[in-house]
Every structure is written in C-alpha cells, then in structure tokens.
Design a protein around this motif. Structure first.
Motif, short mmCIF file in Angstrom:
data_model
loop_
_atom_site.label_atom_id
_atom_site.label_comp_id
_atom_site.label_asym_id
_atom_site.label_seq_id
_atom_site.Cartn_x
_atom_site.Cartn_y
_atom_site.Cartn_z
N PHE A 189 69.00 24.69 60.79
CA PHE A 189 68.60 26.01 60.79
C PHE A 189 69.70 27.40 61.25
CE2 PHE A 189 64.79 28.89 61.10
CZ PHE A 189 65.41 29.17 61.89
N SER A 190 70.41 26.71 62.46
CA SER A 190 70.95 27.00 63.34
C SER A 190 71.70 28.15 62.66
CB SER A 190 71.82 27.31 64.14
OG SER A 190 72.28 26.26 64.69
N ILE A 191 72.28 28.79 61.36
CA ILE A 191 73.70 28.55 60.50
C ILE A 191 73.14 29.67 59.21
CG2 ILE A 191 75.50 26.50 60.45
CD1 ILE A 191 74.49 25.62 57.89
N GLY A 192 71.64 30.01 59.07
CA GLY A 192 71.56 30.78 57.93
C GLY A 192 70.44 32.07 58.32
N GLY A 193 70.56 32.76 57.88
CA GLY A 193 69.49 34.30 57.15
C GLY A 193 68.12 33.47 57.50
N MET A 194 66.92 34.82 57.90
CA MET A 194 65.53 34.76 57.54
C MET A 194 65.33 35.76 56.70
SD MET A 194 64.88 32.28 61.22
CE MET A 194 62.59 31.53 60.34
N GLY A 195 63.96 35.47 56.61
CA GLY A 195 63.07 36.65 56.13
C GLY A 195 61.92 36.23 55.39
N TRP A 196 60.96 38.01 55.83
CA TRP A 196 59.55 37.34 55.22
C TRP A 196 59.97 38.83 54.49
CZ3 TRP A 196 56.02 35.99 58.30
CH2 TRP A 196 55.97 35.29 59.38
N HIS A 197 58.88 37.71 52.94
CA HIS A 197 58.42 38.21 51.90
C HIS A 197 57.00 38.27 52.02
CE1 HIS A 197 62.45 36.43 50.56
NE2 HIS A 197 61.88 35.55 51.79
N ARG A 198 56.29 38.94 51.00
CA ARG A 198 55.16 39.37 51.23
C ARG A 198 54.40 38.73 48.97
NH1 ARG A 198 53.86 45.82 52.34
NH2 ARG A 198 55.61 46.23 51.27
N GLN A 199 53.44 38.73 49.38
CA GLN A 199 52.74 38.76 47.36
C GLN A 199 51.96 39.42 47.38
OE1 GLN A 199 53.48 34.25 45.42
NE2 GLN A 199 53.05 35.48 43.36
N ALA A 200 52.05 40.52 46.76
CA ALA A 200 50.08 40.42 46.84
C ALA A 200 49.25 39.76 45.24
CB ALA A 200 49.79 42.23 46.70
N PRO A 201 48.05 40.01 45.21
CA PRO A 201 47.50 39.26 44.27
C PRO A 201 48.16 40.39 42.74
CG PRO A 201 46.11 39.96 45.97
CD PRO A 201 47.07 40.42 46.94
N GLY A 202 48.32 39.32 41.81
CA GLY A 202 48.69 40.25 40.98
C GLY A 202 50.26 40.20 40.12
N LYS A 203 50.96 40.30 41.71
CA LYS A 203 51.85 41.04 41.72
C LYS A 203 53.13 39.72 42.34
CE LYS A 203 51.01 45.01 43.00
NZ LYS A 203 51.28 46.79 44.39
N GLU A 204 54.68 39.92 41.99
CA GLU A 204 55.41 39.46 42.28
C GLU A 204 55.54 39.08 43.86
OE1 GLU A 204 58.38 38.98 38.08
OE2 GLU A 204 58.85 39.84 39.50
N ARG A 205 56.67 38.32 44.27
CA ARG A 205 56.66 37.99 45.63
C ARG A 205 57.95 39.04 46.01
NH1 ARG A 205 57.66 32.25 48.68
NH2 ARG A 205 54.88 31.70 47.32
N GLU A 206 57.77 39.74 46.89
CA GLU A 206 58.72 40.48 47.08
C GLU A 206 59.55 40.45 48.57
OE1 GLU A 206 57.70 44.72 46.88
OE2 GLU A 206 55.90 44.32 48.26
N LEU A 207 61.03 40.24 48.46
CA LEU A 207 61.56 40.48 49.85
C LEU A 207 61.20 41.31 50.68
CD1 LEU A 207 63.45 39.25 52.27
CD2 LEU A 207 65.30 40.21 50.50
N VAL A 208 60.50 41.61 51.98
CA VAL A 208 60.29 43.12 52.37
C VAL A 208 61.56 43.03 53.99
CG1 VAL A 208 58.52 43.54 54.72
CG2 VAL A 208 57.91 42.12 52.65
N ALA A 209 61.64 42.09 54.36
CA ALA A 209 62.95 42.12 55.47
C ALA A 209 63.06 40.36 55.38
CB ALA A 209 62.89 42.46 57.00
N ARG A 210 65.40 41.27 56.26
CA ARG A 210 65.94 39.82 55.81
C ARG A 210 66.03 40.53 57.46
NH1 ARG A 210 70.73 40.43 52.37
NH2 ARG A 210 70.46 42.69 51.62
#
Length: 120
Positions: free
Chosen positions: A29-50
């Motif tokens: 785990f410690s060697i990688g990055g992390m991120g937050w994504h979101r997906q609204a109804p009817g929309k594709e998942r998008e990267l919010v922050a990393r």
C-alpha cells in the motif's frame, strides 16, 4: 491485495461541509498514490482528487478551492475535506489506491463507496 474502507458520507445542505475518510490495509500500500472519485446517477465515474506518495495533489476543476485531499504519514488513511458543497456534488464517492507512473495515476484498488447528498 489492498483493502479500502470509506466512511463519512451523508446528507448535508448546500454550503455545508463533509469529511470523507478512507482506511487502507494490506500489502504494497505505501508505495502508491490514492484518490477520490465520484459517480452521479447516469454519469461516468470521475476522478475528483488524487495525492501521490510524496504528497503532490491534483484536483478536478469543479472542486478546486473547495475540496482538499490529505494523507497521514503512515499512508494508511486518506481524507477528503469537502467545503462549500453544492447540489451537483451529490454522488457516490469512492476511494482508490494505485501506482503513479510519472505524473499519471493508475487506480487499481477500490473501496465500496459512500453516498454524499447535498440538498438545495
């Protein structure tokens, strides 16, 4: 394998704040990055922050200045502080973890998601 568990979602009025947490466990785990994504109804998942392992952050344009991603020194927990929330921020928010290759982030592991609902 890496396991990710999110918490902190909920219902908030427009203009309010929420803080999401993501706890990570497992190997490599410690060697990688992390991120937050979101997906609204009817929309594709998008990267919010990393955030990279060295602490470099990037944000999607619509959340710049309102959301802040951060990570603890042990790199086992990542947070997303969300301020000045808008109804269009309503979505299921997912935590991710994965490697960076150069400046590119490759999410590999995913949490189960947490619902964020912003009422107008």
């Amino acid at each position: 394998q890496v396991q990710l568990v999110e918490s902190g979602g909920g219902l908030v009025q427009a203009g309010g704040s929420l803080r999401l947490s993501c706890a990570a466990s497992g190997r490599d785990f410690s060697i990688g990055g992390m991120g937050w994504h979101r997906q609204a109804p009817g929309k594709e998942r998008e990267l919010v922050a990393r955030i990279s392992s060295s602490g470099v952050t990037n944000y999607e344009d619509s959340v710049k200045g309102r959301f802040t991603i951060s990570r603890d020194n042990a790199k086992t927990t990542v947070w997303l502080q969300m301020n000045s929330l808008k109804p269009e921020d309503t979505a299921v928010y997912y935590c991710s973890a994965g490697p960076y290759v150069g400046r590119s982030y490759y999410p590999t592991y995913w949490g189960q998601g947490t619902q964020v609902t912003v009422s107008s």
